[in-house]
Write an enzyme that holds these catalytic residues in place. Structure first.
Site, short mmCIF file in Angstrom:
data_model
loop_
_atom_site.label_atom_id
_atom_site.label_comp_id
_atom_site.label_asym_id
_atom_site.label_seq_id
_atom_site.Cartn_x
_atom_site.Cartn_y
_atom_site.Cartn_z
N THR A 185 28.81 33.90 39.55
CA THR A 185 29.05 35.29 39.61
C THR A 185 28.20 35.87 38.57
OG1 THR A 185 31.21 35.37 40.53
CG2 THR A 185 30.20 37.30 39.80
N ARG A 213 38.19 37.94 52.29
CA ARG A 213 38.73 38.13 51.03
C ARG A 213 37.68 39.10 50.22
NH1 ARG A 213 37.03 36.57 45.54
NH2 ARG A 213 38.72 36.33 44.22
N VAL A 214 38.25 39.91 49.18
CA VAL A 214 37.22 40.49 48.43
C VAL A 214 37.81 40.46 47.13
CG1 VAL A 214 36.50 43.04 47.94
CG2 VAL A 214 36.76 42.30 49.90
N GLY A 215 36.87 40.14 46.03
CA GLY A 215 37.38 39.94 44.64
C GLY A 215 37.20 41.14 43.85
N ASP A 216 37.24 40.78 42.54
CA ASP A 216 37.34 42.24 41.70
C ASP A 216 35.82 42.76 41.52
OD1 ASP A 216 36.61 39.64 40.38
OD2 ASP A 216 36.19 40.57 38.52
N THR A 236 33.60 38.43 35.26
CA THR A 236 33.69 37.07 35.97
C THR A 236 34.85 36.41 35.86
OG1 THR A 236 32.31 35.29 36.34
CG2 THR A 236 32.05 36.01 34.18
N GLY A 237 35.33 35.56 37.03
CA GLY A 237 36.29 34.67 36.86
C GLY A 237 37.24 34.64 38.09
#
Length: 319
Positions: A185, A213-216, A236-237
């Site tokens: 990322t 799916r949506v991340g941060d 990131t992570g």
């Protein structure tokens, strides 16, 4: 005396050790991070805004197949590339983001357009695609985003029945043969000559993630945040931990309400919101005085910084 213009970038955090990269591969990463830093630095030195600098830096990394964003995005469980990105302007508090886009060449440019021209903060899926196209942004077919090493990464994740962070799923199940280590990322934070901050983040998410799916990364306050009064942050992570902990905003809040320095706030947030919950990853953070942090609780994080007209400083491993 005002702080020098400053730009930080990251290319993802995870299981990264010297044993994982050949000298040639490491040179590729360093060169790509250096190109991103120089792209943003050149704008900052000409008096451009922090927003323009972070967008330029992230765009370079999106165009590079080494990282998990844009061209190098990972595959979902269904074998698609679904990308997210966000931009935030610390001077105005304005922000823009897109999620689940599949054909926008540079999602960070779409996020910038959302911020500047849509009247909204977050657009998703087909709506985000249509808006990006209406703004004249470059669009690509699935073949542009399809890379062989990403496809191999998905097959390994499917075989192990795991959703994987980029740097944790790049070996075959027998751990003997690396699939590839060209992942991560991407994000950037900047301080411009006018004393303003900005942050941008872009990602392809997690390998073998569920559809939709949506991340941060595109969630303001979770993976991306900027406020001139406190800090600009890009994360990131493992996104779920950053969302639950509202990590990017938590750093700024500790500064605003607790009076902590950038270093103190970043350390406390990583400890309380990541270490304590089992979350893995890192952040880059910057304040108006030019203080910066590149913090992570993994074995490594692709990262770099540049201040003023100085040379880029780039690192990968913890030591």
């Amino acid at each position: 005396m005002s702080a020098p213009v400053t730009l930080l970038v990251h290319g993802g955090a995870g299981t990264l050790t010297r044993a994982d990269l050949s000298p040639a591969q490491e040179l590729e990463y360093r060169d790509a991070l250096g190109q991103a830093l120089r792209a943003g630095q050149s704008l900052l030195l000409r008096g451009a805004s922090a927003v323009d600098a972070v967008v330029a830096a992230v765009s370079v990394l999106e165009d590079c197949p080494l990282f998990n964003a844009g061209k190098g995005s990972v595959f979902t469980h269904e074998g698609r590339n679904e990308m997210d990105a966000a931009v935030m302007d610390g001077a105005t508090g304005q922000a823009g983001a897109v999620a689940g886009v599949v054909s926008v060449r540079n999602p960070v440019l779409a996020a910038q357009s959302v911020m500047q021209r849509s009247g909204h903060v977050l657009l998703i899926g087909q709506g985000a695609e249509a808006f990006a196209q209406s703004q004249g942004l470059a669009m690509e077919g699935p073949e542009y985003f399809h890379t062989a090493h990403r496809w191999q990464q998905l097959q390994a994740a499917l075989a192990q029945n795991q959703v994987m962070l980029d740097h944790d799923g790049q070996r075959q199940p027998d751990q003997s043969k690396p699939i590839d280590r060209k992942f991560g990322t991407v994000g950037a934070v900047a301080l411009d000559a006018h004393g303003h901050l900005a942050a941008a983040t872009s990602t392809g998410g997690m390998t073998n993630k569920m559809f939709g799916r949506v991340g941060d990364s595109p969630l303001i306050g979770a993976g991306t945040y900027a406020c001139d009064a406190t800090a600009a942050v890009s994360a990131t992570g493992a996104g779920e931990f950053f969302m639950r902990g509202v990590v990017a905003h938590d750093i700024a809040a500790r500064m605003a309400y607790g009076g902590l320095s950038l270093a103190q706030a970043t350390e406390a947030t990583v400890r309380d919101k990541l270490d304590a919950t089992g979350g893995r990853g890192g952040v880059i953070a910057l304040d108006r005085q030019g203080h910066y942090q590149l913090a992570f609780n993994t074995e490594g994080m692709y990262r770099g910084l540049v201040q003023g007209n100085g040379p880029p400083q780039i690192a990968i491993y913890r030591d």
